[in-house]
Design an enzyme around this catalytic site. Structure first.
Site, PDB file in Angstrom:
ATOM      1  N   GLY A 149       0.874  -1.175   0.000  1.00 40.15           N
ATOM      2  CA  GLY A 149       0.000   0.000   0.000  1.00 40.15           C
ATOM      3  C   GLY A 149       0.900   1.210   0.000  1.00 40.15           C
ATOM      4  O   GLY A 149       2.008   1.171  -0.472  1.00 40.15           O
ATOM      5  N   CYS A 150       0.450   2.273   0.535  1.00 38.52           N
ATOM      6  CA  CYS A 150       1.294   3.432   0.595  1.00 38.52           C
ATOM      7  C   CYS A 150       1.828   3.502   1.990  1.00 38.52           C
ATOM      8  O   CYS A 150       1.603   2.628   2.787  1.00 38.52           O
ATOM      9  CB  CYS A 150       0.451   4.621   0.454  1.00 38.52           C
ATOM     10  SG  CYS A 150      -0.567   4.579   1.850  1.00 38.52           S
TER      11      CYS A 150
END
Lengths: 416, 104
Positions: free
Chosen positions: B102-103
Site C-alpha cells: 500500500g502506501c
C-alpha cells in the site's frame, strides 16, 4: 561552465538548489526550473478549511526562497533528453545539464475519477491539497449546517498520508465548537484496510477515529461520483451518499517524466531506495514526492533525502562511489484536534513507535501519543521551514532514524 | 505458517501470501484460489494471474490493481467481478506473489 539543473522548486528542489549552490564552486551554474511564481507551504493548507486566514503566511515569492547565485527559470518542462543531456522547456528553449535532479513532485488528477470535475467541483465536492480547493472548502464548511461529510482517498500513494486523518480530527473539533457536531456525520472512505498502513500507528489512529465517532469505510476504491445525486460509488458496488464530499484525488508525477521515459505507470520515477540515483541513469537523481520509493510523500522525507542526495551528488561529480545512506526516515506531526497532536517517526524497516523526539527519553515531544507540545511543534515548524529548512541551514534532525528512547513493538504488544 | 497445496508443503504469511513465490505452480494457484472460494478459475482469471506473475518478475513487486486494469487487458470492473472485494490483493495471493505494498 558546468551545469547542475534542478527541475521543480518545491521543498525538495529548493533545499537541494540552496545547498548545492553553497557546496559547488563558481565553475558550476545551478539552475532551477519551476513555472509557479510562489512557493506554497503545503502543510499550512490543512488549517484553511477550518477558518484560518493565513494565506500570506503560507505563500512566499519564489525569488525570496532561492539563494543568490541560483538561476531560476519560471518555465514549464517539455521533455528531458538523456542522450544529449538537455532539458527542453515549453517554447523550445534548451537547458543543458551535467547532472540533473528531478523534484517536480506529485500532482492531483481529479479528471481520473468520473464525476469529480463538473458543476459541483469546488461547490459540494472539494479537495484541500490546492490553495483554491482549501479556500472554497472553507466557505462550504462555514455554511454546512448538518448532514454527511465524506472524505475519500481515491488511491495511494498520496502526499502526506496522515492528512486525511488530520482533516477528520479537525472537522470533529470544528463542528463540536460550532455546536453542530450532533448534526454532522463524518465518514472516511479509504482504499486501505484501516486507518493507516503501519500496524502500531493504525491501531492508535484507528481508535482515535472510533473515539471521535468517525465511521471508516475500508477497502473502498472509488470508481465514480454521481455529482447530481450526491453519491460516491466504489468498484465493488458500494454506494456512499454524501452532502459534502472532500476528495483526495489520484496523484501522479509530472507528465513530462512519462513522455521522457523516466516515469512508471503513475509517472513516478524509479529511484534507488538508498542512493537516490535514478535507476539506469548515471547523471540523474530524484527526491521528494517525485520518486517511486515506498517512503512517505512528505516534506520531512524530502529534507532527510536532500542530505543524502547532496552527498551523493558531490560524490558523483568527483567520480567517487555513492553511499547507500537513505533509510526511508519519515517524521510527521498528526494533528489530532483540540490543540493536540501526535508525532510519528519511522523508516523503511521500522514502523512508528512510542518514545520521545528529537532527544531520546527527554523529548520534548512525545512519539505516537497525543500532546500539546506536539501541536505547538507542528505550528512552530512553519517558521523553521521558511528560515532554516528551505535555506538548507543545519538542523538538529538526523537523516537516519534512531531507535534510542523508543519502545520496540514486541514489548508493547506483550504489554497490551 | 505451513500449508499443503497441490501435494507440496508451502510456507505462507499469516494473511495467506506465499513466503517464496518460486514455490508457485499453476496447481498451487488453483489450491490457493479454492481456499478463498474461487473455483474453478476461468480463462480471464488466468489472464490476470499470468499478467501479475510476469509483471512482478519484471518490476520486482506485485502490481497494484490500477496497474493490472491498465495493462492486463481486463478492466477494473471485470477485475472486481473476477476477484470480489480486493482484486489487487486476491490476484497477488493466488499468483503466489507478496501482498501488494500500500502506501506509507
Amino acid at each position: 561552465m558546468k551545469h547542475l539543473t534542478i527541475l521543480g522548486a518545491g521543498t525538495a528542489g529548493t533545499i537541494v538548489a540552496n545547498r548545492m549552490r553553497r557546496e559547488l564552486g563558481r565553475d558550476w551554474q545551478v539552475t532551477v526550473v519551476d513555472p509557479a511564481l510562489d512557493h506554497l507551504y503545503q502543510p499550512g493548507l490543512l488549517f484553511l478549511p477550518f477558518g484560518a486566514r493565513d494565506e500570506q503566511k503560507i505563500l512566499r515569492r519564489r525569488s525570496l526562497t532561492l539563494a543568490s547565485g541560483v538561476r531560476w527559470l519560471d518555465r514549464a518542462v517539455d521533455n528531458v533528453d538523456t542522450l544529449t543531456h538537455q532539458v527542453a522547456l515549453e517554447g523550445g528553449e534548451k537547458v543543458p545539464y551535467d547532472f540533473l535532479v528531478l523534484a517536480t513532485g506529485a500532482h492531483l488528477q481529479p479528471q481520473e475519477t468520473p464525476g469529480l470535475l463538473g458543476s459541483a467541483w469546488h461547490k459540494s465536492i472539494h479537495d484541500f491539497y490546492t490553495l483554491e480547493g482549501a479556500q472554497t472548502l472553507r466557505e462550504s464548511l462555514e455554511g454546512f449546517r448538518g448532514g454527511r461529510l465524506v472524505l475519500n482517498v481515491v488511491d495511494n500513494p498520496i502526499k502526506c498520508p496522515v492528512a486525511p486523518l488530520e482533516f477528520l480530527f479537525l472537522a470533529d473539533e470544528f463542528f463540536t465548537r460550532k455546536g453542530r457536531r450532533k448534526d454532522v456525520e463524518l465518514v472516511y472512505a479509504t482504499p486501505l484496510e484501516g486507518a493507516f498502513t503501519k500496524p502500531m500507528a493504525s491501531r492508535v489512529l484507528g481508535s482515535l477515529l472510533e473515539e471521535k465517532g468517525i465511521r471508516v469505510e475500508p477497502e473502498f476504491l472509488a470508481s465514480e461520483v454521481d455529482a447530481d445525486g450526491k453519491i460516491l460509488r466504489s468498484f465493488d458496488g458500494r454506494e456512499v451518499p454524501y452532502d459534502l464530499l472532500v476528495t483526495i484525488p489520484l496523484h501522479m508525477g509530472a507528465e513530462f517524466l512519462g513522455t521522457s521515459g523516466l516515469g512508471n505507470d503513475l509517472n513516478f520515477v524509479p529511484t534507488d531506495r538508498h542512493t537516490l540515483q535514478v535507476k539506469g541513469q548515471d547523471r540523474l537523481f530524484a527526491l521528494g514526492d517525485t520518486t517511486d520509493l515506498p517512503s512517505s510523500k512528505a516534506g520531512s522525507v524530502a529534507h532527510f533525502q536532500s542530505e543524502v542526495l547532496a552527498e551523493n551528488l558531490s560524490r558523483a561529480i568527483a567520480g567517487r562511489p555513492l553511499v547507500p545512506d537513505f533509510d526511508g526516515h519519515t517524521n510527521c506531526f498528526v494533528e489530532s484536534g483540540f490543540g493536540r497532536a501526535i508525532l510519528i517517526d519511522f523508516n523503511y524497516d521500522t514502523e512508528p513507535l512510542p518514545g520521545h523526539f528529537p532527544l531520546p527519553w527527554l523529548g520534548p515531544m512525545t512519539l505516537l501519543g497525543q500532546s500539546r507540545r506536539n501541536h505547538w511543534g507542528k505550528l512552530g515548524f512553519r517558521f523553521l521551514y521558511w528560515n532554516a529548512l528551505l535555506p538548507a541551514r543545519p538542523l538538529p534532525l538526523p537523516h537516519r532514524m534512531s531507535m534510542r528512547g523508543k519502545r520496540p513493538a514486541s514489548d508493547l504488544l506483550q504489554a497490551a | 505458517m505451513l500449508h499443503e497445496y497441490a501435494g507440496k508443503t508451502i510456507e505462507t504469511t499469516p494473511d495467506g501470501f506465499l513466503v517464496d513465490s518460486a514455490q508457485w505452480t499453476p496447481a498451487v494457484g488453483e489450491a490457493l484460489a479454492a481456499e478463498v472460494g474461487l473455483k474453478p478459475l476461468s480463462e480471464k482469471h488466468w489472464q490476470v494471474i499470468t499478467f501479475c506473475r510476469e509483471d512482478a518478475a519484471k518490476e520486482g513487486q506485485s502490481p497494484t490493481v490500477r496497474r493490472i486494469a491498465k495493462l492486463s487487458g481486463v478492466s477494473m470492473k471485470e477485475l472486481y467481478e473476477l476477484f470480489p472485494k480486493g482484486p489487487g490483493k486476491l490476484a497477488a495471493r493466488i499468483a503466489g506473489l507478496p501482498k501488494p505494498q500500500g502506501c506509507v
